[in-house]
Every structure is written in C-alpha cells, then in structure tokens.
Write a protein that holds these residues in place. Structure first.
Motif, PDB file in Angstrom:
ATOM      1  N   MET A  43     -29.765   5.529  -7.958  1.00 12.61           N
ATOM      2  CA  MET A  43     -30.468   6.786  -7.765  1.00 12.61           C
ATOM      3  C   MET A  43     -31.903   6.540  -7.281  1.00 12.61           C
ATOM      4  O   MET A  43     -32.376   7.218  -6.386  1.00 12.61           O
ATOM      5  CB  MET A  43     -30.474   7.548  -9.092  1.00 12.61           C
ATOM      6  CG  MET A  43     -31.188   8.856  -9.040  1.00 12.61           C
ATOM      7  SD  MET A  43     -30.299   9.970  -7.988  1.00 12.61           S
ATOM      8  CE  MET A  43     -31.341  11.371  -8.026  1.00 12.61           C
ATOM      9  N   LEU A  44     -32.558   5.563  -7.873  1.00 10.79           N
ATOM     10  CA  LEU A  44     -33.935   5.263  -7.478  1.00 10.79           C
ATOM     11  C   LEU A  44     -33.990   4.721  -6.061  1.00 10.79           C
ATOM     12  O   LEU A  44     -34.950   4.977  -5.330  1.00 10.79           O
ATOM     13  CB  LEU A  44     -34.549   4.267  -8.464  1.00 10.79           C
ATOM     14  CG  LEU A  44     -36.054   4.088  -8.413  1.00 10.79           C
ATOM     15  CD1 LEU A  44     -36.752   5.430  -8.632  1.00 10.79           C
ATOM     16  CD2 LEU A  44     -36.501   3.118  -9.470  1.00 10.79           C
ATOM     17  N   ARG A  45     -32.954   4.004  -5.647  1.00 11.29           N
ATOM     18  CA  ARG A  45     -32.890   3.469  -4.284  1.00 11.29           C
ATOM     19  C   ARG A  45     -32.811   4.607  -3.267  1.00 11.29           C
ATOM     20  O   ARG A  45     -33.439   4.555  -2.211  1.00 11.29           O
ATOM     21  CB  ARG A  45     -31.684   2.546  -4.163  1.00 11.29           C
ATOM     22  CG  ARG A  45     -31.600   1.833  -2.849  1.00 11.29           C
ATOM     23  CD  ARG A  45     -32.825   1.026  -2.628  1.00 11.29           C
ATOM     24  NE  ARG A  45     -32.487  -0.313  -2.238  1.00 11.29           N
ATOM     25  CZ  ARG A  45     -33.368  -1.179  -1.869  1.00 11.29           C
ATOM     26  NH1 ARG A  45     -34.628  -0.859  -1.864  1.00 11.29           N
ATOM     27  NH2 ARG A  45     -33.025  -2.363  -1.527  1.00 11.29           N
ATOM     28  N   LEU A  80     -35.574   5.398  -0.352  1.00 11.23           N
ATOM     29  CA  LEU A  80     -35.257   5.520   1.070  1.00 11.23           C
ATOM     30  C   LEU A  80     -35.658   6.879   1.629  1.00 11.23           C
ATOM     31  O   LEU A  80     -36.147   6.970   2.763  1.00 11.23           O
ATOM     32  CB  LEU A  80     -33.762   5.276   1.290  1.00 11.23           C
ATOM     33  CG  LEU A  80     -33.303   3.841   1.066  1.00 11.23           C
ATOM     34  CD1 LEU A  80     -31.794   3.735   1.215  1.00 11.23           C
ATOM     35  CD2 LEU A  80     -33.994   2.907   2.029  1.00 11.23           C
ATOM     36  N   SER A  81     -35.494   7.930   0.847  1.00 13.93           N
ATOM     37  CA  SER A  81     -35.877   9.252   1.341  1.00 13.93           C
ATOM     38  C   SER A  81     -37.399   9.377   1.465  1.00 13.93           C
ATOM     39  O   SER A  81     -37.896   9.941   2.447  1.00 13.93           O
ATOM     40  CB  SER A  81     -35.309  10.349   0.452  1.00 13.93           C
ATOM     41  OG  SER A  81     -35.833  10.257  -0.847  1.00 13.93           O
ATOM     42  N   VAL A  82     -38.151   8.850   0.497  1.00 14.75           N
ATOM     43  CA  VAL A  82     -39.615   8.887   0.586  1.00 14.75           C
ATOM     44  C   VAL A  82     -40.088   8.034   1.758  1.00 14.75           C
ATOM     45  O   VAL A  82     -41.003   8.424   2.495  1.00 14.75           O
ATOM     46  CB  VAL A  82     -40.255   8.418  -0.737  1.00 14.75           C
ATOM     47  CG1 VAL A  82     -41.730   8.147  -0.573  1.00 14.75           C
ATOM     48  CG2 VAL A  82     -40.026   9.450  -1.810  1.00 14.75           C
ATOM     49  N   PHE A  83     -39.462   6.885   1.970  1.00 14.69           N
ATOM     50  CA  PHE A  83     -39.832   6.041   3.102  1.00 14.69           C
ATOM     51  C   PHE A  83     -39.538   6.743   4.429  1.00 14.69           C
ATOM     52  O   PHE A  83     -40.341   6.665   5.361  1.00 14.69           O
ATOM     53  CB  PHE A  83     -39.087   4.709   3.033  1.00 14.69           C
ATOM     54  CG  PHE A  83     -39.461   3.763   4.135  1.00 14.69           C
ATOM     55  CD1 PHE A  83     -40.699   3.142   4.128  1.00 14.69           C
ATOM     56  CD2 PHE A  83     -38.594   3.508   5.178  1.00 14.69           C
ATOM     57  CE1 PHE A  83     -41.057   2.276   5.151  1.00 14.69           C
ATOM     58  CE2 PHE A  83     -38.945   2.655   6.199  1.00 14.69           C
ATOM     59  CZ  PHE A  83     -40.174   2.028   6.188  1.00 14.69           C
ATOM     60  N   THR A 115     -45.390   2.432  -1.577  1.00 22.57           N
ATOM     61  CA  THR A 115     -45.335   1.112  -2.205  1.00 22.57           C
ATOM     62  C   THR A 115     -45.075   1.218  -3.708  1.00 22.57           C
ATOM     63  O   THR A 115     -44.416   0.349  -4.284  1.00 22.57           O
ATOM     64  CB  THR A 115     -46.633   0.324  -1.959  1.00 22.57           C
ATOM     65  OG1 THR A 115     -47.745   1.101  -2.372  1.00 22.57           O
ATOM     66  CG2 THR A 115     -46.760  -0.068  -0.509  1.00 22.57           C
ATOM     67  N   GLY A 116     -45.568   2.267  -4.340  1.00 19.52           N
ATOM     68  CA  GLY A 116     -45.289   2.455  -5.766  1.00 19.52           C
ATOM     69  C   GLY A 116     -43.826   2.699  -6.041  1.00 19.52           C
ATOM     70  O   GLY A 116     -43.245   2.133  -6.984  1.00 19.52           O
ATOM     71  N   ILE A 117     -43.195   3.519  -5.224  1.00 21.65           N
ATOM     72  CA  ILE A 117     -41.757   3.782  -5.414  1.00 21.65           C
ATOM     73  C   ILE A 117     -40.944   2.544  -5.084  1.00 21.65           C
ATOM     74  O   ILE A 117     -39.949   2.249  -5.751  1.00 21.65           O
ATOM     75  CB  ILE A 117     -41.334   4.995  -4.575  1.00 21.65           C
ATOM     76  CG1 ILE A 117     -41.943   6.249  -5.183  1.00 21.65           C
ATOM     77  CG2 ILE A 117     -39.823   5.117  -4.507  1.00 21.65           C
ATOM     78  CD1 ILE A 117     -41.668   7.515  -4.449  1.00 21.65           C
ATOM     79  N   SER A 118     -41.361   1.777  -4.086  1.00 18.92           N
ATOM     80  CA  SER A 118     -40.678   0.519  -3.790  1.00 18.92           C
ATOM     81  C   SER A 118     -40.811  -0.461  -4.953  1.00 18.92           C
ATOM     82  O   SER A 118     -39.870  -1.184  -5.271  1.00 18.92           O
ATOM     83  CB  SER A 118     -41.247  -0.104  -2.519  1.00 18.92           C
ATOM     84  OG  SER A 118     -41.004   0.712  -1.419  1.00 18.92           O
ATOM     85  N   GLY A 119     -41.969  -0.467  -5.586  1.00 17.71           N
ATOM     86  CA  GLY A 119     -42.168  -1.326  -6.758  1.00 17.71           C
ATOM     87  C   GLY A 119     -41.288  -0.920  -7.921  1.00 17.71           C
ATOM     88  O   GLY A 119     -40.722  -1.773  -8.610  1.00 17.71           O
TER      89      GLY A 119
END
Length: 77
Positions: free
Chosen positions: A1-3, A7-10, A41-45
C-alpha cells in the motif's frame, strides 16, 4: 500500500515539475519546490523503511530533513 502511495506522489510531483519547466503560466517558487522534494523523499524513505532497507531509508530521511529545513529557512527569510 505504501509503495502505491509513493508511486502516485512521485507521479504527481513529476507532473508538477514538467508543468513548472514547460509552462510559463504555471510557476512554482523555490520554496514550494523544496517542500515538494521533501515530501517525495520522505515518502520514499518511509517505503524503504517498510521494506527493511534501513540504509536507504536513512539516506532518504536525511535528504528529506535537509529539504524540509531549506523550506523552513526560505519561509523565514
């Protein structure tokens, strides 16, 4: 789910960057760009932390905090 969220935020951030550089009517200040990069970058982290890739997550969190501090400095000036 976080992935999927990552991807949507990116994708949204990439769309905003493309609009920023190709369309003169859609201009973002440097302050808003710092915030956008900090969020991405925070969501990727968070996603890397969830996948047990601790070294990458710490690098992403460090970059996110740098851009967040830059955003705050831009607002205060």
């Amino acid at each position: 789910m976080l992935r999927k969220i990552e991807l949507s935020v990116f994708a949204i951030a990439l769309f905003i960057f493309i609009l920023h550089y190709t369309n003169d009517q859609f201009y973002l200040s440097t302050t808003n760009l710092f915030l956008l990069v900090a969020v991405v970058t925070g969501i990727s982290g968070m996603s890397a932390y969830k996948e047990n890739k601790r070294a990458f997550s710490y690098i992403y969190f460090l970059l996110s905090s740098f851009f967040l501090v830059s955003f705050i400095v831009q607002i205060l000036n």
